[in-house]
Design a protein around this motif. Structure first.
Motif, mmCIF file in Angstrom:
data_model
loop_
_atom_site.group_PDB
_atom_site.id
_atom_site.type_symbol
_atom_site.label_atom_id
_atom_site.label_comp_id
_atom_site.label_asym_id
_atom_site.label_seq_id
_atom_site.Cartn_x
_atom_site.Cartn_y
_atom_site.Cartn_z
ATOM 1 N N TRP A 257 0.790 -1.329 -0.242
ATOM 2 C CA TRP A 257 0.202 0.162 0.124
ATOM 3 C C TRP A 257 1.392 1.440 -0.129
ATOM 4 O O TRP A 257 1.856 1.194 1.018
ATOM 5 C CB TRP A 257 -0.782 0.167 0.716
ATOM 6 N N VAL A 258 0.844 1.945 -0.831
ATOM 7 C CA VAL A 258 1.519 3.562 -1.218
ATOM 8 C C VAL A 258 0.730 4.451 -1.000
ATOM 9 O O VAL A 258 1.543 5.929 -0.504
ATOM 10 C CB VAL A 258 2.462 3.637 -2.846
ATOM 11 N N GLY A 259 -0.658 4.184 -0.117
ATOM 12 C CA GLY A 259 -1.212 5.503 -0.007
ATOM 13 C C GLY A 259 -2.896 5.548 -0.779
ATOM 14 O O GLY A 259 -3.204 4.838 -1.549
ATOM 15 N N GLU A 260 -3.476 7.069 -0.290
ATOM 16 C CA GLU A 260 -4.467 7.623 -1.171
ATOM 17 C C GLU A 260 -4.530 8.845 -2.151
ATOM 18 O O GLU A 260 -3.536 9.026 -1.822
ATOM 19 C CB GLU A 260 -5.621 7.521 0.129
ATOM 20 N N THR A 261 -5.190 8.266 -3.512
ATOM 21 C CA THR A 261 -4.628 9.817 -3.656
ATOM 22 C C THR A 261 -5.882 9.660 -5.033
ATOM 23 O O THR A 261 -6.769 8.553 -5.497
ATOM 24 C CB THR A 261 -3.350 9.692 -5.065
ATOM 25 N N GLN B 207 -7.519 3.693 -3.429
ATOM 26 C CA GLN B 207 -6.373 3.274 -2.646
ATOM 27 C C GLN B 207 -5.542 2.777 -3.799
ATOM 28 O O GLN B 207 -5.631 2.171 -4.878
ATOM 29 C CB GLN B 207 -6.676 1.956 -2.061
ATOM 30 N N TYR C 81 -1.714 0.388 -5.032
ATOM 31 C CA TYR C 81 -1.088 -1.234 -4.254
ATOM 32 C C TYR C 81 0.472 -0.525 -5.706
ATOM 33 O O TYR C 81 0.016 -0.292 -6.508
ATOM 34 C CB TYR C 81 -1.486 -2.099 -4.017
#
Length: 187
Positions: free
Chosen positions: A154-158, A167, A169
């Protein structure tokens, strides 16, 4: 129809117009269509599904591997149970996304993870990419769980992709072998 990758239970092959009925079980399902990004909308009937498949087949001729769309076929009975996609994410078209869709009747059997691992192996073996992304709406807990089972980080939400809160990935080629092992061992 060319098979591009296989796993123990599944084959990943090109779509054919003859797949329209099975594809409608996937893309005609409200349960599936509500999570697609970009929004495809629920395919309403077999005629529309056949036209969509025809468009995907025609577009495939102009795609540079590993980009494409494929059917997921059960080796047990030859039935199409899902679809896979590799494509460039908007808006900058630098990141390659993997997407999976299964007919609701096929959910809960590990098919999305198994098919995606096979496609990831093939995609990385082309030597043209070294990482893949998956994006999912935060409420799509099934897709987020599948991304984690695939070993994706998981690298974040954008809202960068598709103008929707997503989300994000990612998995790199070097991480794939470990993720497959962990998924088989139930980690």
């Amino acid at each position: 129809m060319a098979v591009i990758a296989e796993s123990e239970r599944l084959a990943i092959r090109d779509w054919a117009e003859a797949d329209a009925e099975a594809a409608l079980e996937i893309f005609g399902s409200t349960e599936v269509a509500r999570w697609l990004a970009p929004e495809l909308g629920r395919v309403p009937n077999k005629t529309t599904m056949r036209l969509l498949l025809r468009a995907w087949i025609a577009a495939a001729e102009n795609l540079v591997p590993p980009a494409g769309r494929w059917a997921i076929v059960s080796k047990t009975d030859g039935q199409v149970i899902g679809g896979l996609r590799l494509g460039l994410l908007p808006p900058f078209e630098e990141d390659v996304e993997i997407g999976w869709q299964l007919a609701p009747a096929a959910w809960g059997n590990g098919f999305a993870t198994e098919a995606s691992h096979a496609l990831m192996r093939w995609a990385f073996a082309t030597g043209t990419i070294d990482e893949l992304y998956a994006v999912a709406r935060p409420q799509n807990v099934r897709a987020c769980a599948t991304a984690r089972r695939l070993g994706m980080e998981w690298v974040g939400e954008t809202d960068k992709y598709y103008g929707l809160a997503m989300q994000v990935y990612r998995i790199r080629a070097a991480e794939l072998d470990g993720s497959e092992r962990a998924s088989r061992e139930g980690a």
